[in-house]
Design a protein around this motif. Structure first.
Motif, PDB file in Angstrom:
ATOM      1  N   VAL A   1       0.652  -1.155   0.150  1.00 24.18           N
ATOM      2  CA  VAL A   1      -0.007  -0.044  -0.017  1.00 24.18           C
ATOM      3  C   VAL A   1       0.743   1.235   0.056  1.00 24.18           C
ATOM      4  CG1 VAL A   1      -1.692   1.399   1.332  1.00 24.18           C
ATOM      5  CG2 VAL A   1      -1.923  -1.064   0.904  1.00 24.18           C
ATOM      6  N   VAL A   2       1.929   1.250   0.851  1.00 24.56           N
ATOM      7  CA  VAL A   2       2.739   2.500   0.864  1.00 24.56           C
ATOM      8  C   VAL A   2       3.611   2.676  -0.708  1.00 24.56           C
ATOM      9  CG1 VAL A   2       5.032   3.123   1.636  1.00 24.56           C
ATOM     10  CG2 VAL A   2       3.450   2.167   3.372  1.00 24.56           C
ATOM     11  N   HIS A   3       3.869   1.647  -1.040  1.00 26.63           N
ATOM     12  CA  HIS A   3       4.418   1.450  -2.749  1.00 26.63           C
ATOM     13  C   HIS A   3       3.551   2.178  -3.677  1.00 26.63           C
ATOM     14  CE1 HIS A   3       6.168   0.155  -6.426  1.00 26.63           C
ATOM     15  NE2 HIS A   3       7.360   0.710  -5.917  1.00 26.63           N
ATOM     16  N   THR A   4       2.480   1.862  -3.258  1.00 26.60           N
ATOM     17  CA  THR A   4       1.218   2.074  -4.302  1.00 26.60           C
ATOM     18  C   THR A   4       0.932   3.672  -4.275  1.00 26.60           C
ATOM     19  OG1 THR A   4       0.303  -0.039  -4.439  1.00 26.60           O
ATOM     20  CG2 THR A   4      -1.083   1.844  -5.191  1.00 26.60           C
ATOM     21  N   VAL A   5       0.748   4.229  -3.070  1.00 24.53           N
ATOM     22  CA  VAL A   5       0.578   5.663  -2.704  1.00 24.53           C
ATOM     23  C   VAL A   5       2.012   6.397  -3.382  1.00 24.53           C
ATOM     24  CG1 VAL A   5       0.185   7.342  -1.151  1.00 24.53           C
ATOM     25  CG2 VAL A   5      -1.048   5.096  -1.002  1.00 24.53           C
ATOM     26  N   ALA A   6       3.069   6.006  -3.080  1.00 24.39           N
ATOM     27  CA  ALA A   6       4.141   6.757  -3.424  1.00 24.39           C
ATOM     28  C   ALA A   6       4.361   6.718  -5.053  1.00 24.39           C
ATOM     29  CB  ALA A   6       5.504   5.908  -2.804  1.00 24.39           C
TER      30      ALA A   6
ATOM     31  N   ASP B   1      12.444   3.870  -2.936  1.00 23.92           N
ATOM     32  CA  ASP B   1      13.199   4.612  -1.843  1.00 23.92           C
ATOM     33  C   ASP B   1      12.305   5.143  -0.848  1.00 23.92           C
ATOM     34  OD1 ASP B   1      15.459   4.057  -3.289  1.00 23.92           O
ATOM     35  OD2 ASP B   1      15.981   6.249  -3.973  1.00 23.92           O
ATOM     36  N   VAL B   2      11.230   5.689  -1.391  1.00 21.74           N
ATOM     37  CA  VAL B   2      10.198   6.198  -0.151  1.00 21.74           C
ATOM     38  C   VAL B   2       9.659   5.096   0.521  1.00 21.74           C
ATOM     39  CG1 VAL B   2       7.914   6.997   0.285  1.00 21.74           C
ATOM     40  CG2 VAL B   2       9.710   8.294  -1.164  1.00 21.74           C
ATOM     41  N   THR B   3       9.223   3.809   0.097  1.00 17.07           N
ATOM     42  CA  THR B   3       8.783   2.754   0.935  1.00 17.07           C
ATOM     43  C   THR B   3       9.768   2.223   1.740  1.00 17.07           C
ATOM     44  OG1 THR B   3       7.486   1.863  -1.107  1.00 17.07           O
ATOM     45  CG2 THR B   3       7.972   0.446   0.496  1.00 17.07           C
ATOM     46  N   GLN B   4      11.138   2.312   1.556  1.00 12.24           N
ATOM     47  CA  GLN B   4      12.095   1.690   2.347  1.00 12.24           C
ATOM     48  C   GLN B   4      12.335   2.841   3.321  1.00 12.24           C
ATOM     49  OE1 GLN B   4      15.855   1.037   0.475  1.00 12.24           O
ATOM     50  NE2 GLN B   4      17.072   1.095   2.565  1.00 12.24           N
ATOM     51  N   GLN B   5      12.529   4.130   3.102  1.00 11.70           N
ATOM     52  CA  GLN B   5      12.416   5.120   4.111  1.00 11.70           C
ATOM     53  C   GLN B   5      11.261   5.309   5.015  1.00 11.70           C
ATOM     54  OE1 GLN B   5      15.126   7.153   5.013  1.00 11.70           O
ATOM     55  NE2 GLN B   5      16.099   5.964   3.596  1.00 11.70           N
TER      56      GLN B   5
ATOM     57  N   PHE C   1       9.609   2.834   6.452  1.00 11.49           N
ATOM     58  CA  PHE C   1       9.639   1.810   7.541  1.00 11.49           C
ATOM     59  C   PHE C   1      11.054   1.849   8.288  1.00 11.49           C
ATOM     60  CE2 PHE C   1       6.693   0.016   4.738  1.00 11.49           C
ATOM     61  CZ  PHE C   1       5.862  -0.712   5.609  1.00 11.49           C
ATOM     62  N   VAL C   2      11.874   2.390   7.493  1.00 16.62           N
ATOM     63  CA  VAL C   2      13.170   2.967   8.480  1.00 16.62           C
ATOM     64  C   VAL C   2      12.783   4.048   9.574  1.00 16.62           C
ATOM     65  CG1 VAL C   2      15.221   4.499   8.426  1.00 16.62           C
ATOM     66  CG2 VAL C   2      14.973   2.709   6.618  1.00 16.62           C
ATOM     67  N   ARG C   3      11.872   5.007   9.009  1.00 18.67           N
ATOM     68  CA  ARG C   3      11.260   6.149   9.902  1.00 18.67           C
ATOM     69  C   ARG C   3      10.368   5.543  10.962  1.00 18.67           C
ATOM     70  NH1 ARG C   3      14.040  10.771   9.253  1.00 18.67           N
ATOM     71  NH2 ARG C   3      14.856  11.083   7.164  1.00 18.67           N
ATOM     72  N   ALA C   4       9.655   4.559  10.533  1.00 13.07           N
ATOM     73  CA  ALA C   4       8.571   3.795  11.410  1.00 13.07           C
ATOM     74  C   ALA C   4       9.331   3.263  12.652  1.00 13.07           C
ATOM     75  CB  ALA C   4       7.691   2.927  10.591  1.00 13.07           C
ATOM     76  N   TRP C   5      10.696   2.551  12.255  1.00 10.77           N
ATOM     77  CA  TRP C   5      11.372   2.186  13.376  1.00 10.77           C
ATOM     78  C   TRP C   5      11.914   2.879  14.431  1.00 10.77           C
ATOM     79  CZ3 TRP C   5      11.796  -2.408  15.911  1.00 10.77           C
ATOM     80  CH2 TRP C   5      12.932  -2.753  16.438  1.00 10.77           C
ATOM     81  N   ARG C   6      12.612   3.982  13.713  1.00  5.76           N
ATOM     82  CA  ARG C   6      13.154   4.902  14.549  1.00  5.76           C
ATOM     83  C   ARG C   6      12.055   6.017  15.249  1.00  5.76           C
ATOM     84  NH1 ARG C   6      17.418   7.668  10.208  1.00  5.76           N
ATOM     85  NH2 ARG C   6      18.757   5.851   9.948  1.00  5.76           N
ATOM     86  N   GLY C   7      11.050   5.910  14.627  1.00  4.55           N
ATOM     87  CA  GLY C   7       9.813   6.740  15.570  1.00  4.55           C
ATOM     88  C   GLY C   7       8.804   5.975  16.326  1.00  4.55           C
ATOM     89  N   ARG C   8       8.890   4.561  16.429  1.00  9.26           N
ATOM     90  CA  ARG C   8       8.198   3.738  16.931  1.00  9.26           C
ATOM     91  C   ARG C   8       7.518   4.381  18.098  1.00  9.26           C
ATOM     92  NH1 ARG C   8      13.202   1.473  17.513  1.00  9.26           N
ATOM     93  NH2 ARG C   8      14.003   0.679  19.412  1.00  9.26           N
TER      94      ARG C   8
ATOM     95  N   ILE D   1       6.846  11.534   0.933  1.00  5.89           N
ATOM     96  CA  ILE D   1       6.519  11.936  -0.457  1.00  5.89           C
ATOM     97  C   ILE D   1       6.719  13.534  -0.610  1.00  5.89           C
ATOM     98  CG2 ILE D   1       4.828  12.104  -2.242  1.00  5.89           C
ATOM     99  CD1 ILE D   1       3.735   9.592  -1.300  1.00  5.89           C
ATOM    100  N   ALA D   2       6.282  14.221   0.425  1.00  9.46           N
ATOM    101  CA  ALA D   2       6.400  15.722   0.371  1.00  9.46           C
ATOM    102  C   ALA D   2       7.909  15.799   0.371  1.00  9.46           C
ATOM    103  CB  ALA D   2       5.822  16.340   1.451  1.00  9.46           C
ATOM    104  N   ASP D   3       8.768  15.277   1.186  1.00  6.24           N
ATOM    105  CA  ASP D   3      10.391  15.574   1.096  1.00  6.24           C
ATOM    106  C   ASP D   3      10.796  15.170  -0.173  1.00  6.24           C
ATOM    107  OD1 ASP D   3      10.132  16.277   3.726  1.00  6.24           O
ATOM    108  OD2 ASP D   3      10.758  14.348   4.358  1.00  6.24           O
ATOM    109  N   ARG D   4      10.272  14.096  -1.025  1.00  7.48           N
ATOM    110  CA  ARG D   4      11.097  14.021  -2.142  1.00  7.48           C
ATOM    111  C   ARG D   4      10.424  14.934  -3.274  1.00  7.48           C
ATOM    112  NH1 ARG D   4      13.599   9.264  -4.019  1.00  7.48           N
ATOM    113  NH2 ARG D   4      14.161   9.219  -1.650  1.00  7.48           N
ATOM    114  N   LEU D   5       9.262  15.147  -3.276  1.00  6.12           N
ATOM    115  CA  LEU D   5       8.932  16.417  -4.013  1.00  6.12           C
ATOM    116  C   LEU D   5       9.749  17.735  -3.870  1.00  6.12           C
ATOM    117  CD1 LEU D   5       5.015  15.643  -4.108  1.00  6.12           C
ATOM    118  CD2 LEU D   5       6.613  15.195  -5.884  1.00  6.12           C
TER     119      LEU D   5
END
Length: 221
Positions: free
Chosen positions: A67-72, A84-88, A90-97, A119-123
């Motif tokens: 779902v995350v990949h589809t939205v991105a 890249d966004v999908t990977q980031q 879940f990295v952010r999810a782990w760090r901000g758990r 996505i906003a950061d990538r844009l």
């Protein structure tokens, strides 16, 4: 049928008008916010993820990465950026758990919120890169480096010494060093025999070298 409860579990009498009403939960079973804790697989995964269980992160990825990949991908229109966004996410999810509160929202909406920020950061990064590229195009190529003073002097001296050569020698030397022609090509261009070309070139260069070694003195000095 006799109801079987674990030892010590509280019993609550059921109303005769509502025999199917389940017993009320024991006091203190709700969270600090007063809302019911998240239920289902996502609720359990969220609790484990917040507690720092790496396996819970893998389970969250298995359930929500698509779902995350589809939205991105829908927004960014780039498979590379979407991956890249999908990977980031879940990295952010782990760090901000620590900010995940299963009682305030589900795991899926929480991950989608992180996805939107990534996505906003990538844009924004794309916009900065595009502005930098457009600025480089408007600026044009960098100006050529100014020649060093000694280079200017060398050019003037060579031109002056070349002008002192006899006309035929001067032409042969110019064709060799300025037009980068071979001796055979100079012979074809000038109509001079190849041996004559070689002789003029050798004598002209020797004459200029002698002048440079003498400090550029004029003939007869």
């Amino acid at each position: 049928m006799t109801e079987i409860l674990p030892p010590g579990a509280p019993r609550e009498p059921r109303s005769a008008a509502d025999p199917a009403r389940p017993p009320s939960p024991a006091s203190g079973s709700t969270g600090s916010t007063g809302s019911a804790p998240a239920e289902g697989p996502d609720g359990e995964i969220a609790l484990r993820l917040r507690a720092g269980d790496p396996e819970a992160l893998r389970l969250a990825y298995d359930r929500h990465a698509r779902v995350v990949h589809t939205v991105a991908l829908r927004v960014l229109q780039s498979h590379h950026d979407a991956e890249d966004v999908t990977q980031q996410v879940f990295v952010r999810a782990w760090r901000g758990r620590g900010g995940l509160d299963p009682e305030r929202g589900g795991l899926g909406p929480w991950l989608i919120g992180i996805t939107r920020r990534q996505i906003a950061d990538r844009l924004a990064l794309r916009a900065r890169e595009r502005a930098a590229a457009e600025g480089a195009v408007r600026a044009g190529p960098p100006p050529p480096l100014a020649p060093r003073p000694e280079q200017v002097v060398d050019v003037v001296v060579v031109a002056d010494e070349l002008d002192r050569l006899p006309e035929t020698q001067r032409r042969v030397v110019r064709l060799a060093f300025y037009d980068d022609l071979t001796q055979q090509q100079i012979s074809s261009v000038t109509g001079l025999p190849l041996g004559t070309v070689k002789s003029h070139l050798r004598r002209g260069v020797d004459r200029m070298r002698r002048r440079w070694e003498a400090g550029g003195a004029a003939p007869g000095a």
